[in-house]
Design a protein around this motif. Structure first.
Motif, mmCIF file in Angstrom:
data_model
loop_
_atom_site.group_PDB
_atom_site.id
_atom_site.type_symbol
_atom_site.label_atom_id
_atom_site.label_comp_id
_atom_site.label_asym_id
_atom_site.label_seq_id
_atom_site.Cartn_x
_atom_site.Cartn_y
_atom_site.Cartn_z
ATOM 1 N N ALA A 44 0.510 -0.309 4.264
ATOM 2 C CA ALA A 44 0.328 -1.088 3.096
ATOM 3 C C ALA A 44 0.302 -2.567 3.520
ATOM 4 O O ALA A 44 -0.209 -3.406 2.936
ATOM 5 C CB ALA A 44 1.498 -0.629 2.125
ATOM 6 N N GLU A 45 0.861 -2.793 4.682
ATOM 7 C CA GLU A 45 1.121 -4.137 5.120
ATOM 8 C C GLU A 45 -0.082 -4.691 5.660
ATOM 9 O O GLU A 45 -0.474 -5.910 5.580
ATOM 10 C CB GLU A 45 2.517 -4.229 6.003
ATOM 11 C CG GLU A 45 2.402 -5.342 6.805
ATOM 12 C CD GLU A 45 3.651 -5.504 7.904
ATOM 13 O OE1 GLU A 45 3.478 -6.083 8.890
ATOM 14 O OE2 GLU A 45 4.422 -4.707 7.873
ATOM 15 N N ARG A 85 -5.632 9.729 7.277
ATOM 16 C CA ARG A 85 -4.210 10.112 7.472
ATOM 17 C C ARG A 85 -4.093 11.205 8.377
ATOM 18 O O ARG A 85 -3.236 12.135 8.101
ATOM 19 C CB ARG A 85 -3.332 10.638 6.081
ATOM 20 C CG ARG A 85 -3.521 9.669 4.924
ATOM 21 C CD ARG A 85 -3.218 10.208 3.687
ATOM 22 N NE ARG A 85 -3.179 9.500 2.528
ATOM 23 C CZ ARG A 85 -4.203 8.982 1.668
ATOM 24 N NH1 ARG A 85 -5.658 9.518 2.322
ATOM 25 N NH2 ARG A 85 -4.367 8.061 0.980
ATOM 26 N N PRO A 144 3.034 4.504 9.820
ATOM 27 C CA PRO A 144 3.510 4.788 8.564
ATOM 28 C C PRO A 144 3.173 4.416 7.511
ATOM 29 O O PRO A 144 2.367 3.231 7.454
ATOM 30 C CB PRO A 144 5.165 4.763 8.754
ATOM 31 C CG PRO A 144 5.211 3.435 9.644
ATOM 32 C CD PRO A 144 3.980 3.563 10.578
ATOM 33 N N ASP A 145 3.309 5.022 6.083
ATOM 34 C CA ASP A 145 2.839 4.553 4.877
ATOM 35 C C ASP A 145 3.140 2.857 4.724
ATOM 36 O O ASP A 145 2.130 2.130 4.194
ATOM 37 C CB ASP A 145 3.304 5.179 3.724
ATOM 38 C CG ASP A 145 2.739 6.562 3.788
ATOM 39 O OD1 ASP A 145 1.489 6.785 4.531
ATOM 40 O OD2 ASP A 145 3.325 7.535 3.085
ATOM 41 N N ASP A 146 4.444 2.679 5.153
ATOM 42 C CA ASP A 146 4.657 1.139 4.642
ATOM 43 C C ASP A 146 3.958 0.036 5.455
ATOM 44 O O ASP A 146 3.553 -0.793 4.929
ATOM 45 C CB ASP A 146 6.369 1.010 4.945
ATOM 46 C CG ASP A 146 6.698 1.186 6.083
ATOM 47 O OD1 ASP A 146 5.935 1.863 7.048
ATOM 48 O OD2 ASP A 146 7.974 0.685 6.514
ATOM 49 N N ARG A 147 3.356 0.416 6.877
ATOM 50 C CA ARG A 147 2.723 -0.298 7.569
ATOM 51 C C ARG A 147 1.288 -0.444 7.156
ATOM 52 O O ARG A 147 0.750 -1.436 7.518
ATOM 53 C CB ARG A 147 2.974 -0.140 9.297
ATOM 54 C CG ARG A 147 2.341 -1.095 10.076
ATOM 55 C CD ARG A 147 2.855 -1.190 11.580
ATOM 56 N NE ARG A 147 2.312 -2.241 12.080
ATOM 57 C CZ ARG A 147 1.371 -2.159 13.063
ATOM 58 N NH1 ARG A 147 0.782 -0.988 13.182
ATOM 59 N NH2 ARG A 147 0.882 -3.303 13.787
#
Length: 271
Positions: A247-248, A207, A242-245
């Motif tokens: 996860a993707e 991170r 970012p966190d959502d990418r």
């Protein structure tokens, strides 16, 4: 003199850190070679300042390195440079065994699917050695040089190896969790929790713990004997990760690591 580049961690031996003194002559000679490899041609004075080795000692060692074909001195400028002999030795070592080629198809597919820089790393002590890199096709991308090292506890490849290797806990429980930025995990209990979370989700996350503007996802590559000494990762600018990418992209990283593991396990000369 060229702008000073980051010298390898091993230079701490000649810059005041507490390092056991064994053969100081050999140690100093290696430090001179490393300086020439990192910074290019240098004068005797520049080498002395960069390594902390006295001019008389450095001059004597450079003469020996020149006689053995590892260094050369320009007759016009008197500057010293490393020769290709060092590269020849490295190439002979890198061919036995080849850890990169079996992983290349998985690395290339991951780069094409993620459009981020893909890195292959090998654990070496408390550091990760970068074996291979495939650059992102994006105009803005991260840069990691093959042959560079990074602290294992704060990069995605290192965290994946530490978390998933059967002997990893013994290794990471004895690490010095040095801070390299505000995101670096320096508390032992917090790092233990991070290792547990990494195992549970199947991938590691950097991170911005090593370089503040870079985030990364890593997954372990298992050798034929079940050990984990290598990992792959994708890295990109923090604003693009970012966190959502993360996860993707994580399943792509884990799938690539599984493919690389399968390829590597077909080669019993690999770790």
């Amino acid at each position: 003199m060229k702008g000073k580049k980051n010298l390898p961690k091993q230079f701490e031996a000649s810059t005041g850190a507490e390092v056991p003194r064994r053969d100081s002559t050999l140690r100093n000679g290696l430090h001179l070679l490393e300086a020439l490899s990192v910074q290019g041609a240098m004068s005797l004075g520049e080498l002395s300042r960069a390594t902390g080795i006295g001019k008389a000692t450095a001059h004597r060692l450079l003469q020996t390195l020149s006689e053995e074909g590892y260094a050369e001195q320009d007759a016009d400028t008197s500057r010293y440079a490393a020769t290709l002999r060092l590269w020849e030795v490295a190439m002979m070592r890198s061919e036995q065994p080849d850890r990169v080629s079996p992983c290349l198809p998985a690395l290339k597919q991951l780069r094409d699917l993620s459009r981020e820089t893909v890195i292959l790393g090998l654990i070496d002590g408390d550091e990760v050695l970068y074996l291979h890199r495939l650059d992102s096709p994006e105009a803005v991308r991260t840069f990691t040089r093959v042959g560079d090292r990074a602290p294992a506890h704060c990069v995605a490849t290192g965290k994946a190896i530490l978390a998933f290797d059967p002997a990893g806990e013994e290794r990471w429980s004895n690490l010095t969790l040095e801070a390299f930025g505000s995101e670096t995990i320096t508390d032992a209990a917090a790092f233990a929790a991070e290792m547990k979370a990494t195992r549970e989700r199947g991938h590691s996350i950097n991170r911005g713990e090593w370089r503040g503007g870079v985030r990364a996802i890593g997954a372990p590559i298992r050798g034929w004997n079940g050990r984990v000494r290598m990992a792959l990762s994708i890295a990109g600018p923090a604003e693009r990760m970012p966190d959502d990418r993360i996860a993707e992209l994580a399943p792509l990283v884990m799938n690539a690591a599984e493919d690389a593991s399968a390829a590597l396990q077909g080669r019993k000369d690999n770790p």
